[in-house]
Design an enzyme around this catalytic site. Structure first.
Site, short mmCIF file in Angstrom:
data_model
loop_
_atom_site.label_atom_id
_atom_site.label_comp_id
_atom_site.label_asym_id
_atom_site.label_seq_id
_atom_site.Cartn_x
_atom_site.Cartn_y
_atom_site.Cartn_z
N ILE A 135 -24.61 32.02 16.41
CA ILE A 135 -23.40 32.51 15.77
C ILE A 135 -23.34 31.86 14.39
O ILE A 135 -23.91 30.80 14.16
CB ILE A 135 -22.12 32.22 16.59
CG1 ILE A 135 -21.99 30.74 16.95
CG2 ILE A 135 -22.08 33.07 17.84
CD1 ILE A 135 -20.72 30.43 17.74
N ASP A 136 -22.67 32.53 13.46
CA ASP A 136 -22.68 32.09 12.06
C ASP A 136 -22.00 30.74 11.88
O ASP A 136 -21.19 30.32 12.71
CB ASP A 136 -21.98 33.13 11.18
CG ASP A 136 -22.66 34.48 11.21
OD1 ASP A 136 -23.89 34.51 11.42
OD2 ASP A 136 -21.97 35.50 11.04
N LYS A 137 -22.31 30.11 10.78
CA LYS A 137 -21.79 28.77 10.47
C LYS A 137 -20.28 28.69 10.62
O LYS A 137 -19.76 27.74 11.22
CB LYS A 137 -22.19 28.40 9.03
CG LYS A 137 -21.56 27.11 8.51
CD LYS A 137 -21.89 26.90 7.04
CE LYS A 137 -21.14 25.71 6.49
NZ LYS A 137 -21.37 25.53 5.04
N THR A 139 -18.28 30.85 12.16
CA THR A 139 -17.77 31.45 13.39
C THR A 139 -17.73 30.36 14.46
O THR A 139 -18.65 29.55 14.56
CB THR A 139 -18.68 32.61 13.85
OG1 THR A 139 -18.72 33.62 12.84
CG2 THR A 139 -18.16 33.23 15.14
N ARG A 236 -18.99 41.28 11.27
CA ARG A 236 -18.53 41.19 9.88
C ARG A 236 -18.93 42.43 9.08
O ARG A 236 -18.13 42.97 8.29
CB ARG A 236 -19.10 39.92 9.25
CG ARG A 236 -18.65 38.66 9.96
CD ARG A 236 -19.51 37.46 9.61
NE ARG A 236 -19.38 37.10 8.21
CZ ARG A 236 -20.14 36.19 7.60
NH1 ARG A 236 -21.09 35.56 8.28
NH2 ARG A 236 -19.96 35.91 6.33
#
Length: 305
Positions: A135-137, A139, A236
């Site tokens: 998962i993104d930084k 998130t 996103r």
């Protein structure tokens, strides 16, 4: 040495260094360096970076493997939702990068895991031990990490067969009229910015996101999203595509005026999977982080005015 291939599907009259920078994650400078060293081939012949691509060209790029780096254990606190001898489920904090990458070799989830766990699967190598999905930084929320190769392969198969379910909460800008929806739109790299992804038919992969409206505010909406596929930045990109970018997402929208924290208001709140050893269905939930709850309080008060 990793070999990557492309076929030119449109006659765009572009230099190969520019064309490849738009189609891959390689920078234009990196591509020029590879061409100088005879590592970029068009129809079987090495070319310079000034070569202009033509329709139906077959491009092959030999990319040397990154130099190995030492990823060191670091005593970083982890919010552990579950752990046994096969898997560990983490509630990832906002701002934490999942694994090391060029320029980011410490402070990552992998650094923390190496300190906490003595056994992680080796399938993804030294840089990404145990990491089967990301998962993104910015998130937050549920992330499963595998402690052995058997577990890693089992969870990877579940992700591929869509028997591992990932559900998110997000606050998006604007008011979504429909209660439910399915965004079925392919995602690929943005040709204008290689750091971004976009909905495109060109050099893309199928991507599907289901959403359900939980609560509406004056100029924003709380939604629940479920991934049917797992593309980079999928939620996103898809929310931007329907003109409701995730609040706070400066890459695909703009900063949130209500928050001091940076990044998108996106939380992986529920993860469902089959345990790789016992075959038991398991569901993990991560509570909404404080910044998310605080934002909802502000939006609800604004609704009352």
């Amino acid at each position: 040495m990793a070999e990557e291939k492309w076929i030119v599907e449109e006659n765009e009259n572009l230099r190969i260094d520019r064309w490849l920078s738009e189609q891959s994650s390689l920078s234009r400078t990196r591509i020029q360096e590879l061409a100088k060293n005879g590592m970029i081939f068009v129809n079987g012949k090495a070319v310079r970076s000034s070569y202009k691509v033509e329709l139906n060209d077959e491009i092959v790029c030999d990319v040397p493997e990154d130099e190995p780096i030492d990823v060191l254990p670091e005593n970083i606190p982890l919010d552990i939702l579950y752990e046994d001898s096969d898997i560990i489920v983490i509630n990832k904090a906002k701002g934490m990068v999942v694994h090391p990458a060029p320029g980011v070799y410490s402070g990552t989830l992998v650094n923390a895991l190496l300190y906490h766990c003595k056994d992680l699967s080796g399938i993804n190598g030294k840089i990404r031990p145990g990491i089967v999905h990301r998962i993104d930084k910015d998130t937050t929320g549920c992330l499963v990490v595998c402690k052995n190769d058997t577990a890693h392969e089992a969870i990877a198969r579940q992700l591929e067969s869509k028997t591992c379910h990932r559900e998110y909460m997000a606050v998006v800008t604007g008011t979504i009229v429909h209660d439910d929806g399915l965004i079925d739109a392919p995602i690929g790299r943005d040709p204008k910015d290689r750091q971004r992804m976009c909905v495109t038919e060109k050099n893309s992969r199928e991507a599907r996101t289901k959403f359900h409206v939980i609560e509406r505010f004056k100029n924003s909406t709380l939604v629940e999203c479920e991934l049917e596929t797992g593309r980079t930045h999928q939620i996103r990109v898809h929310m931007k595509f329907i003109n409701h970018p995730v609040m706070g997402d400066e890459k695909y929208g703009k900063a949130c005026r209500y928050m001091d924290t940076e990044g998108q208001v996106l939380h992986a709140y529920r993860l469902s999977l089959i345990h790789p050893r016992t075959n038991e269905p398991m569901v993990f939930e991560a509570p909404l982080p404080a910044y998310f709850e605080e934002l909802l309080t502000i939006l609800r008060k604004e609704n009352e005015r």
